[in-house]
Structure formats: C-alpha cells, structure tokens
Design a protein around this motif. Structure first.
Motif, mmCIF file in Angstrom:
data_model
loop_
_atom_site.group_PDB
_atom_site.id
_atom_site.type_symbol
_atom_site.label_atom_id
_atom_site.label_comp_id
_atom_site.label_asym_id
_atom_site.label_seq_id
_atom_site.Cartn_x
_atom_site.Cartn_y
_atom_site.Cartn_z
ATOM 1 N N GLN A 7 4.358 10.931 -5.362
ATOM 2 C CA GLN A 7 4.614 10.685 -3.936
ATOM 3 C C GLN A 7 4.562 11.979 -3.142
ATOM 4 O OE1 GLN A 7 5.369 8.193 -1.819
ATOM 5 N NE2 GLN A 7 5.665 6.432 -3.147
ATOM 6 N N LYS B 124 -0.722 2.463 -6.571
ATOM 7 C CA LYS B 124 -0.742 3.515 -7.593
ATOM 8 C C LYS B 124 -0.173 3.029 -8.923
ATOM 9 C CE LYS B 124 1.929 6.150 -5.099
ATOM 10 N NZ LYS B 124 2.224 5.241 -3.974
ATOM 11 N N THR C 228 0.253 -0.006 -9.855
ATOM 12 C CA THR C 228 -0.594 -1.094 -10.344
ATOM 13 C C THR C 228 -1.806 -0.535 -11.094
ATOM 14 O OG1 THR C 228 0.125 -2.479 -8.501
ATOM 15 C CG2 THR C 228 -1.885 -3.162 -9.650
ATOM 16 N N ASN D 261 3.666 4.185 -0.046
ATOM 17 C CA ASN D 261 4.316 3.078 -0.755
ATOM 18 C C ASN D 261 3.465 1.833 -0.668
ATOM 19 O OD1 ASN D 261 7.242 4.455 0.454
ATOM 20 N ND2 ASN D 261 6.953 4.087 -1.697
ATOM 21 N N GLY D 262 3.269 1.190 -1.808
ATOM 22 C CA GLY D 262 2.513 -0.059 -1.816
ATOM 23 C C GLY D 262 1.011 0.110 -1.857
ATOM 24 N N TYR E 80 -1.657 -9.244 -9.392
ATOM 25 C CA TYR E 80 -0.627 -10.122 -9.948
ATOM 26 C C TYR E 80 -0.983 -11.553 -9.601
ATOM 27 C CZ TYR E 80 1.425 -5.522 -9.849
ATOM 28 O OH TYR E 80 1.625 -4.181 -10.019
HETATM 29 P P1 ATP Z 1 5.238 2.782 -4.676
HETATM 30 O O1 ATP Z 1 4.993 4.216 -4.462
HETATM 31 O O2 ATP Z 1 6.082 2.174 -3.614
HETATM 32 O O3 ATP Z 1 5.661 2.438 -6.056
HETATM 33 P P2 ATP Z 1 2.538 1.940 -5.331
HETATM 34 O O4 ATP Z 1 1.413 2.653 -4.682
HETATM 35 O O5 ATP Z 1 2.853 2.315 -6.716
HETATM 36 O O6 ATP Z 1 3.812 2.079 -4.410
HETATM 37 P P3 ATP Z 1 2.298 -0.735 -6.310
HETATM 38 O O7 ATP Z 1 3.647 -0.720 -6.951
HETATM 39 O O8 ATP Z 1 1.120 -0.613 -7.170
HETATM 40 O O9 ATP Z 1 2.233 0.415 -5.203
HETATM 41 O O10 ATP Z 1 2.207 -2.031 -5.414
HETATM 42 C C1 ATP Z 1 1.024 -2.418 -4.741
HETATM 43 C C2 ATP Z 1 1.197 -3.821 -4.147
HETATM 44 O O11 ATP Z 1 1.382 -4.776 -5.197
HETATM 45 C C3 ATP Z 1 2.398 -3.966 -3.236
HETATM 46 O O12 ATP Z 1 2.007 -4.732 -2.128
HETATM 47 C C4 ATP Z 1 3.417 -4.712 -4.067
HETATM 48 O O13 ATP Z 1 4.221 -5.519 -3.254
HETATM 49 C C5 ATP Z 1 2.554 -5.530 -4.996
HETATM 50 N N1 ATP Z 1 3.231 -5.761 -6.293
HETATM 51 C C6 ATP Z 1 3.717 -4.815 -7.117
HETATM 52 N N2 ATP Z 1 4.257 -5.349 -8.233
HETATM 53 C C7 ATP Z 1 4.122 -6.684 -8.113
HETATM 54 C C8 ATP Z 1 4.480 -7.823 -8.923
HETATM 55 N N3 ATP Z 1 5.092 -7.664 -10.100
HETATM 56 N N4 ATP Z 1 4.174 -9.056 -8.459
HETATM 57 C C9 ATP Z 1 3.535 -9.220 -7.275
HETATM 58 N N5 ATP Z 1 3.171 -8.217 -6.464
HETATM 59 C C10 ATP Z 1 3.463 -6.957 -6.860
#
Ligand code: ATP
Length: 231
Positions: free
Chosen positions: A187, A45, A47, A41-42, A16
């Motif tokens: 998850q 995935k 993304t 979390n985070g 992002y």
């Molecule tokens: P979860 O299971 O919690 O959804 P995830 O593995 O899907 O986790 P992501 O949602 O891909 O993780 O997030 C990865 C990183 O990117 C995190 O640090 C999050 O804070 C950041 N992030 C996600 N969306 C955005 C955004 N729109 N703008 C900026 N940073 C973001």
C-alpha cells in the motif's frame, strides 16, 4: 530474452463467483527480482495473489513458475514452488520460534543466517515477538523452503516506518542471496519505490502502468494523484 522467469503470468482473469475482479493480468518476475504491486483499496491486488496461488476456483489464463505451468489447487502449489506470506502474519503464535521454523520444514541454520534477529528468540513463543519480528519469522518460514517465487501481501501492514524499512532491506538481501523472485503487494507507495526493482500499478482490476522503482521514487506525487488518490 530467453531467460526463464521465476514467475510468468499471462492473461489472468479471476474473481469470486461469476464476477471477475481482475482482468487479463500479464506480469513476470525474474529470479532475485522484487516486483511491487501497487493500487488503491479494492484495486484487485490481493485477488491477483490469490489467483496466482490457486485459491480461486474460477480463473482463466496461464501461470508459469520456472517455465512450468501450474495447475490445480493451492495446497499443491504452495508445497512446491510458490511461497505465500499473507497479511496478518503467517505464524503460529502459541508455538516457539524454533517450532514455527521446524513445522514449516525450514532449514534452521539457513533461516538464522538470513534472519539473524531470530536467533536470540528461538525459545520464545512467536506471539510475544514484535510485529516486525513476526513478519521476519513468516518470511523465514517461507523462504527456507526454497520456493522459486514468493507472493507477499502487505508486509508493512501495521508496522512503524523504521521497522518496515529494516524489514524491506532484509527482504532485498534475501532476494539477492537466494535468488527468489518476489511479488510484493504494498500500500505504501514510498516503501514500494524504495524496495522494488519494478513496480506495477493496478486500477480496477487492470495493470495500468509499469515502471522501475527508481522512477516511481521520482514520480511519487504524480502517480499517487493519478492512480492511488481518492477513495
Ligand atoms: P486492499 O488493499 O483493500 O486489500 P486489494 O487491491 O487487495 O485491496 P482485493 O482484495 O483484491 O483488492 O479486492 C478487489 C475486489 O474484489 C473488491 O471490490 C472486493 O470487494 C472484491 N472481493 C474481495 N474478496 C472477495 C470475496 N471473497 N468475495 C467477493 N468479492 C470479493
């Protein structure tokens, strides 16, 4: 092998703004294969799915579907070969089940064959369906447009275990009969192990491990401790 993969991703780096969240992600999904994407979390995935779908402006690397390179924004990709089912149920709650299918351009007969549970609900508003039924409708809307690959985020979110197990069994059946490739963010390590042919484990934006679903089932505790615990 020379077999054409439903989805092939190479060196995908995306995030992002100026910040990269996933780094050099390489993965592939075969036709009829379910590949689970696990991580705490985070981990990155969602993304990863967003980058493959073309929702993120800044992206490096290559995404191929059926050996054809994807370019351009999401609306072009999702109309074609990439189907997306996002967390939080991609249905229109105030429209009937029948209208939801129609609006998606889904073949109704095919949808009801793959998801017979929806037949008695056709005239109901989608919003009154149970969580599991809404997820089935979301899957039906997507799969009946015949994508080569489906990107699915947290199908099990908020569902009771038995409902989730039935839904994943249905997804397995759909992948086998339609030969759609599935990249499934999940998850629940136990769910991923039970439904996925193969599992990828993501940590801090990198794919750290890959193994057959059956192996994950045997190593659940260890994998959980190393990659998924904490936070
Ligand atoms: P979860 O299971 O919690 O959804 P995830 O593995 O899907 O986790 P992501 O949602 O891909 O993780 O997030 C990865 C990183 O990117 C995190 O640090 C999050 O804070 C950041 N992030 C996600 N969306 C955005 C955004 N729109 N703008 C900026 N940073 C973001």
């Amino acid at each position: 092998t020379t077999e054409v993969r439903a989805l092939e991703v190479r060196g995908l780096t995306a995030g992002y703004g100026a910040m990269a969240v996933i780094h050099d992600v390489t993965l592939s999904v075969g036709h009829g294969e379910i590949v689970g994407l696990l991580g705490r979390n985070g981990a990155g995935k969602t993304t990863t799915l967003m980058a493959i779908a073309g929702f993120l402006g800044r992206c490096e690397g290559e995404v191929k579907v059926d050996d054809v390179r994807l370019r351009g924004p999401a609306y072009k990709r999702s109309r074609g070969q990439v189907g997306i089912v996002l967390e939080g149920r991609s249905v229109f709650p105030s429209l009937t089940v029948a209208n939801n299918l129609e609006l998606a351009g889904a073949d109704r007969d095919e949808a009801l064959e793959l998801f017979p549970e929806l037949r008695p609900k056709l005239a109901l508003r989608a919003g009154v369906l149970s969580g599991g039924e809404q997820q089935m409708l979301a899957l039906a809307r997507t799969v009946c447009r015949h994508p080569a690959v489906m990107l699915i985020d947290e199908l099990s979110f908020g569902l009771a275990p038995t409902v989730c197990e039935r839904l994943l069994a249905r997804l397995r059946h759909v992948a086998e009969t339609t030969r759609v490739g599935v990249l499934l963010v999940e998850q629940g390590i136990h769910y991923a192990a039970s439904v996925a042919d193969r599992v990828l484990i993501m940590n801090e934006g990198l794919i750290r491990a890959e193994m057959p679903g059956a192996e994950l089932a045997e190593r659940e505790d260890e994998i959980e401790r190393i990659y998924l615990g904490g936070l």
